[in-house]
Structures are given as C-alpha cells and as structure tokens.
Design a protein around this motif. Structure first.
Motif, PDB file in Angstrom:
ATOM      1  N   GLU A 150       3.649  69.058   1.080  1.00  0.00           N
ATOM      2  CA  GLU A 150       4.883  69.115   1.467  1.00  0.00           C
ATOM      3  C   GLU A 150       5.483  68.061   0.787  1.00  0.00           C
ATOM      4  O   GLU A 150       6.669  67.859   0.825  1.00  0.00           O
ATOM      5  N   ARG A 151       4.777  67.016   0.214  1.00  0.00           N
ATOM      6  CA  ARG A 151       5.261  65.958  -0.532  1.00  0.00           C
ATOM      7  C   ARG A 151       6.136  66.427  -1.876  1.00  0.00           C
ATOM      8  O   ARG A 151       5.366  67.160  -2.734  1.00  0.00           O
ATOM      9  N   LEU A 152       7.381  65.866  -2.467  1.00  0.00           N
ATOM     10  CA  LEU A 152       7.883  66.485  -3.349  1.00  0.00           C
ATOM     11  C   LEU A 152       7.116  65.875  -4.869  1.00  0.00           C
ATOM     12  O   LEU A 152       6.917  64.896  -4.793  1.00  0.00           O
ATOM     13  N   THR A 153       6.830  67.004  -5.440  1.00  0.00           N
ATOM     14  CA  THR A 153       6.684  66.864  -7.083  1.00  0.00           C
ATOM     15  C   THR A 153       7.558  67.580  -7.749  1.00  0.00           C
ATOM     16  O   THR A 153       7.712  68.742  -7.679  1.00  0.00           O
ATOM     17  N   LEU A 154       8.312  67.115  -8.696  1.00  0.00           N
ATOM     18  CA  LEU A 154       9.272  67.613  -9.572  1.00  0.00           C
ATOM     19  C   LEU A 154       9.463  67.207 -11.030  1.00  0.00           C
ATOM     20  O   LEU A 154       9.601  65.889 -11.051  1.00  0.00           O
ATOM     21  N   LEU A 155       9.461  68.222 -11.804  1.00  0.00           N
ATOM     22  CA  LEU A 155       9.681  67.755 -13.458  1.00  0.00           C
ATOM     23  C   LEU A 155      11.186  67.912 -13.507  1.00  0.00           C
ATOM     24  O   LEU A 155      11.542  68.947 -13.200  1.00  0.00           O
ATOM     25  N   VAL A 156      11.830  66.970 -14.086  1.00  0.00           N
ATOM     26  CA  VAL A 156      13.155  66.902 -14.507  1.00  0.00           C
ATOM     27  C   VAL A 156      13.386  67.141 -15.931  1.00  0.00           C
ATOM     28  O   VAL A 156      13.070  65.992 -16.565  1.00  0.00           O
ATOM     29  N   LEU A 157      13.870  68.054 -16.197  1.00  0.00           N
ATOM     30  CA  LEU A 157      14.524  68.273 -17.811  1.00  0.00           C
ATOM     31  C   LEU A 157      15.846  68.418 -18.022  1.00  0.00           C
ATOM     32  O   LEU A 157      16.586  69.321 -17.630  1.00  0.00           O
ATOM     33  N   VAL A 158      16.487  67.302 -18.467  1.00  0.00           N
ATOM     34  CA  VAL A 158      17.623  67.250 -18.829  1.00  0.00           C
ATOM     35  C   VAL A 158      17.731  67.066 -20.370  1.00  0.00           C
ATOM     36  O   VAL A 158      17.261  66.211 -20.927  1.00  0.00           O
ATOM     37  N   PRO A 159      18.620  68.068 -21.032  1.00  0.00           N
ATOM     38  CA  PRO A 159      18.797  67.809 -22.508  1.00  0.00           C
ATOM     39  C   PRO A 159      19.231  66.439 -22.935  1.00  0.00           C
ATOM     40  O   PRO A 159      20.009  65.858 -22.370  1.00  0.00           O
ATOM     41  N   GLY A 160      18.608  66.058 -24.024  1.00  0.00           N
ATOM     42  CA  GLY A 160      18.782  64.820 -24.589  1.00  0.00           C
ATOM     43  C   GLY A 160      18.202  63.531 -23.857  1.00  0.00           C
ATOM     44  O   GLY A 160      18.291  62.670 -24.370  1.00  0.00           O
ATOM     45  N   PRO A 162       4.344  61.908  -5.757  1.00  0.00           N
ATOM     46  CA  PRO A 162       3.887  61.027  -4.804  1.00  0.00           C
ATOM     47  C   PRO A 162       3.031  59.820  -5.513  1.00  0.00           C
ATOM     48  O   PRO A 162       2.282  60.332  -6.407  1.00  0.00           O
ATOM     49  N   ALA A 163       3.213  58.711  -5.155  1.00  0.00           N
ATOM     50  CA  ALA A 163       2.391  57.622  -5.468  1.00  0.00           C
ATOM     51  C   ALA A 163       0.882  57.934  -5.426  1.00  0.00           C
ATOM     52  O   ALA A 163       0.156  57.605  -6.463  1.00  0.00           O
ATOM     53  N   LEU A 164       0.404  58.669  -4.582  1.00  0.00           N
ATOM     54  CA  LEU A 164      -0.934  58.655  -4.146  1.00  0.00           C
ATOM     55  C   LEU A 164      -1.522  59.749  -5.396  1.00  0.00           C
ATOM     56  O   LEU A 164      -2.669  59.866  -5.496  1.00  0.00           O
ATOM     57  N   GLU A 165      -0.471  60.513  -5.983  1.00  0.00           N
ATOM     58  CA  GLU A 165      -1.019  61.542  -6.901  1.00  0.00           C
ATOM     59  C   GLU A 165      -0.597  61.244  -8.242  1.00  0.00           C
ATOM     60  O   GLU A 165      -1.033  61.938  -9.188  1.00  0.00           O
ATOM     61  N   ALA A 166       0.203  59.851  -8.536  1.00  0.00           N
ATOM     62  CA  ALA A 166       0.380  59.501  -9.937  1.00  0.00           C
ATOM     63  C   ALA A 166      -0.584  59.301 -10.580  1.00  0.00           C
ATOM     64  O   ALA A 166      -0.668  59.638 -12.038  1.00  0.00           O
ATOM     65  N   PRO A 167      -1.970  58.735 -10.374  1.00  0.00           N
ATOM     66  CA  PRO A 167      -2.947  58.850 -11.507  1.00  0.00           C
ATOM     67  C   PRO A 167      -3.455  59.998 -12.143  1.00  0.00           C
ATOM     68  O   PRO A 167      -3.664  59.987 -13.291  1.00  0.00           O
ATOM     69  N   ASP A 168      -3.509  61.074 -11.212  1.00  0.00           N
ATOM     70  CA  ASP A 168      -3.786  62.403 -11.467  1.00  0.00           C
ATOM     71  C   ASP A 168      -2.742  62.936 -12.637  1.00  0.00           C
ATOM     72  O   ASP A 168      -3.122  63.304 -13.902  1.00  0.00           O
ATOM     73  N   ALA A 169      -1.651  62.772 -12.252  1.00  0.00           N
ATOM     74  CA  ALA A 169      -0.542  63.065 -13.171  1.00  0.00           C
ATOM     75  C   ALA A 169      -0.468  62.442 -14.527  1.00  0.00           C
ATOM     76  O   ALA A 169      -0.303  63.255 -15.526  1.00  0.00           O
ATOM     77  N   ALA A 170      -0.877  61.274 -14.559  1.00  0.00           N
ATOM     78  CA  ALA A 170      -1.109  60.564 -15.730  1.00  0.00           C
ATOM     79  C   ALA A 170      -2.005  60.939 -16.681  1.00  0.00           C
ATOM     80  O   ALA A 170      -1.950  60.940 -17.834  1.00  0.00           O
ATOM     81  N   LYS A 171      -3.081  61.608 -15.828  1.00  0.00           N
ATOM     82  CA  LYS A 171      -4.126  62.024 -16.855  1.00  0.00           C
ATOM     83  C   LYS A 171      -3.870  63.583 -17.459  1.00  0.00           C
ATOM     84  O   LYS A 171      -4.801  63.871 -18.281  1.00  0.00           O
ATOM     85  N   ALA A 172      -2.931  63.961 -16.941  1.00  0.00           N
ATOM     86  CA  ALA A 172      -2.686  65.574 -17.545  1.00  0.00           C
ATOM     87  C   ALA A 172      -2.526  65.561 -18.985  1.00  0.00           C
ATOM     88  O   ALA A 172      -1.968  64.363 -19.571  1.00  0.00           O
ATOM     89  N   THR A 173      -2.545  66.604 -19.581  1.00  0.00           N
ATOM     90  CA  THR A 173      -2.403  66.633 -21.061  1.00  0.00           C
ATOM     91  C   THR A 173      -0.883  65.928 -21.552  1.00  0.00           C
ATOM     92  O   THR A 173      -1.011  65.378 -22.412  1.00  0.00           O
ATOM     93  N   ALA A 174      -0.177  66.529 -21.048  1.00  0.00           N
ATOM     94  CA  ALA A 174       1.378  66.073 -21.275  1.00  0.00           C
ATOM     95  C   ALA A 174       1.668  64.918 -20.265  1.00  0.00           C
ATOM     96  O   ALA A 174       2.907  64.115 -20.684  1.00  0.00           O
ATOM     97  N   GLY A 175       0.577  64.136 -19.665  1.00  0.00           N
ATOM     98  CA  GLY A 175       1.143  62.830 -18.993  1.00  0.00           C
ATOM     99  C   GLY A 175       1.630  61.818 -19.864  1.00  0.00           C
ATOM    100  O   GLY A 175       2.473  61.147 -19.585  1.00  0.00           O
ATOM    101  N   PRO A 176       1.056  61.730 -21.340  1.00  0.00           N
ATOM    102  CA  PRO A 176       1.705  60.567 -22.007  1.00  0.00           C
ATOM    103  C   PRO A 176       3.203  60.928 -22.500  1.00  0.00           C
ATOM    104  O   PRO A 176       4.002  59.849 -22.763  1.00  0.00           O
ATOM    105  N   LEU A 177       3.690  62.085 -22.216  1.00  0.00           N
ATOM    106  CA  LEU A 177       5.142  62.530 -22.854  1.00  0.00           C
ATOM    107  C   LEU A 177       6.033  62.292 -21.432  1.00  0.00           C
ATOM    108  O   LEU A 177       7.005  62.312 -21.713  1.00  0.00           O
ATOM    109  N   LEU A 178       5.617  62.047 -20.312  1.00  0.00           N
ATOM    110  CA  LEU A 178       6.122  62.085 -18.905  1.00  0.00           C
ATOM    111  C   LEU A 178       6.539  60.720 -18.755  1.00  0.00           C
ATOM    112  O   LEU A 178       5.540  59.767 -18.406  1.00  0.00           O
ATOM    113  N   THR A 179       7.826  60.511 -18.111  1.00  0.00           N
ATOM    114  CA  THR A 179       8.096  59.239 -17.398  1.00  0.00           C
ATOM    115  C   THR A 179       7.717  59.458 -15.982  1.00  0.00           C
ATOM    116  O   THR A 179       8.310  60.535 -15.608  1.00  0.00           O
TER     117      THR A 179
END
Length: 376
Positions: A55-65, A73-90
């Motif tokens: 139920e915790r919000l995870t959301l990719l925001v793509l805005v042109p430009g 969620p902070a508790l899932e941020a370490p796993d998100a950073a390890k994803a293949t695209a993690g280095p591309l994501l803020t």
C-alpha cells in the motif's frame, strides 16, 4: 544455437534509458505533461525494477525534458538503487508518517494531464488528485497504447526462446497417455514441462476435454479424459521475463469426420490470420481474415472471442487483434493469432501461435505442427 538454448544477456541501463526516453517523448507527442508509472509490468519494462506490491506509494515520474524520478518508500530505496536502471533514476524517498502525495506533487511541474499506468491503485490516484487538483489523469493504455507493443531485437529473442520452450513442452506432452487421466493431471504435466524447459513462472495450463473444450477459458478439473475426446490445451507463462502462449487441439484416438472438419476450418482460419500479418495492415485486418474463414464455413456465431492479444512482459497486453482496432501493424509487434470454434455440449477447437511482425510479413514464434495430433 536454438532459441531454447540461447544464452540471453540481461538488459542494460542503456536499454532502460532508451525506453524511458521513448515514453517521455511519446507523452509529449500526445500532448501530455508526462507519465506516472506504478509497480507492475510498465515499471518493470521501463526500469527493470519490480518492487513488492504494498500500500506504500512507489511511482516513476517521467516528465519530458527532465531526468526520471522514482518516488519510493525509504525502506525500499536500497533495492530500487540496485535495479539495472537505478543509476539513471533520481530517488525521492519518503518515510512512514510523511505525505508521499505532497512530495510527488512537487515533481509534476506545470498543470497538465498525465498518463497513469492502468494498475495504479485508486488510493494513490485519489491522493495525487487531492495534492494536485489542477492536474488531470488518463489511462496509459488509452493515451499511449503502443508503449510496450513494439519490441526491440533483444526482447524478440526472449519471446522466441519462450515460444520454443512452450513448443518443447507440447512435443513432450504428446508422448504421455491422455485416456483415463484427469484434466488436472495433464495440466500438472504441462506446468512441469514448462518449468523443465526454462519457464520461471507458469501463468495458465488450460486443458478442456470433450464438452469442456467448448469453454475457451475452462479451468482444468476432475473430468476423466476418455477415448473419443477432443482436448484443447492452452498454456504459457514467463521465461527470462517474457511470455509464451500457445494452443493446440488433439484427439484421443481417431477423430470423427465432423471433428476433423471443424479442426480443418480453424486451422485454415489460423493460417489466413497469419498470412494477413504485414506492416501497415490494421490489427482488425488479421481478425477479419481469420473470422471470414470461420463465417464462410457456417460457424461464425461459435467464434466468440477476439483473434489475438499482444504479449511481452505479460501474456496479455496491447495490441489487440479485434474488429474496430485500426492501429497499424509495425515491425516488432508480437501477438497471438488464435481463432477457435466452440460447440456447446460437444467440443471445442482452438489453434494459437505467437506471431512477430517483420519488415515484410510475419514470423511464427511457435512452430509445432498445427494438424490435429492423435494421442492415446
């Protein structure tokens, strides 16, 4: 090397960057302010990240430009950073007790309409609506239906490998005994074979024998398969992250002339649908080509579903091969061609292949014999 044995390298950060760039560009081209993507197949396709469904919000925001941002969620941020695209994501993480919708609202920019992935929870969309009442939403499938429909070469490799694995499962199932066994026994055999040939997930193993074959989505049950039965087998799942889906109809012992005739009609219709696949044709043209054969044979009212659906990281996705869908086919699209005839109380017949659109036509990703196999 065969598709079944192929060593498929993982997708790279560059692959995911290109997908996110295409999504943002497509949104701009459609007059949208951007794309919002919740956990599910769209997020997996765009980033390679597959968080747990909570139920915790995870959301990719793509805005042109702008650079892509993942609210997580902070508790899932370490796993998100390890994803293949993690280095591309803020990453913009939030902790329990904070308002994730207010945080996300700051990332949306000027008022506008965003395409939102179809499986976004109402809870989250309502929360975003409260935080940004000046912003509108539209379903991603409605606004950008072709976002995942056109596959690149590496995706096509995976779909071909999944198709080859499903074909291997079919060839193997023909060697087992059908008569005297329950539908659930055959379904279990098929699931085991899909896993044996490399599937990580089995999504469905439809086994419809005798009158049960007249139900296109019959759940395998305790009916004992008998000599003289027509048996519809529709099965598939995920291999290397991409889907398989094939259907063949077999007969326990020699079919009657009537059963063989119905199968011949469906086989001809399936061939006509396949031959209609070419760049520039509309999705509905494939449906019409298959349906015309069945209607001319007098079974039009017994073909009760669309001719096909797209396949990729899920087994059902755009494009849909159905009357009224005027989307033109382009190379890289993959979808099923699966006409059927269903005679209530008697039997059913369906034949299904996954077909990829090529530069000059179509390529079957399932190559097993489409004739009615006779089994014991």
């Amino acid at each position: 090397m065969s598709p079944l044995a192929a060593d498929l390298p993982p997708f790279t950060a560059d692959d995911y960057r290109a997908r996110m760039d295409r999504a943002a560009a497509a949104a701009a081209g459609a007059g949208l302010a951007g794309v919002l993507v919740s956990p599910g197949p769209d997020l997996l396709h765009l980033t390679g990240y597959e968080p747990p469904p909570t139920e915790r919000l995870t959301l990719l925001v793509l805005v042109p430009g702008r650079d892509p941002v993942l609210v997580v969620p902070a508790l899932e941020a370490p796993d998100a950073a390890k994803a293949t695209a993690g280095p591309l994501l803020t990453l913009r993480d939030w902790t329990d007790g904070r308002d994730p919708y207010a945080l996300t609202a700051e990332l949306l920019g000027a008022p506008g309409r965003f395409a939102v992935s179809d499986n976004t929870w109402a809870l989250h969309l309502l929360g975003l609506g409260r935080a940004r009442p000046d912003t509108g939403w539209t379903a991603l499938t409605d606004a950008l239906p072709m976002l995942r429909a056109v596959k690149d070469a590496r995706e096509l490799e995976r779909l071909a490998a999944a198709g080859a694995a499903a074909d291997a499962a079919y060839e193997e199932i023909l060697t087992v005994r059908f008569a005297g066994r329950r539908e659930t026994d055959l379904a279990a055999d098929l699931a085991g074979l899909l896993r044996r040939f490399g599937h990580s997930r089995v999504d469905f193993t439809i086994v419809g024998s005798g009158p049960n074959g007249a139900d296109p989505h019959h759940e395998a049950g305790d009916r004992v398969i008998r000599p003289g039965d027509t048996v519809v087998m529709d099965f598939g799942g995920l291999k290397d992250g991409y889907g398989s889906d094939t259907t063949r109809t077999v007969h326990v012992g020699e079919p009657t002339p009537a059963e063989q005739h119905v199968h011949d009609v469906v086989r001809e219709a399936q061939q006509a649908g396949y031959e209609a696949v070419r760049p520039g044709a509309a999705c509905q043209d494939v449906d019409r080509a298959a349906r015309e054969i069945i209607e001319e044979a007098g079974y039009g009212d017994l073909f009760i579903h669309r001719t096909g659906h797209g396949i990729g990281v899920t087994t059902h996705e755009p494009p849909y091969i159905v009357e009224g869908e005027e989307q033109p086919l382009v190379p890289g699209m993959c979808f099923s061609v699966e006409p059927g005839i269903y005679l209530p109380g008697r039997f059913g017949v369906r034949i299904e292949d996954i077909v990829a659109v090529t530069e000059d036509g179509g390529r079957r990703l399932n190559t097993t014999d489409r004739a009615m196999a006779v089994v014991e």
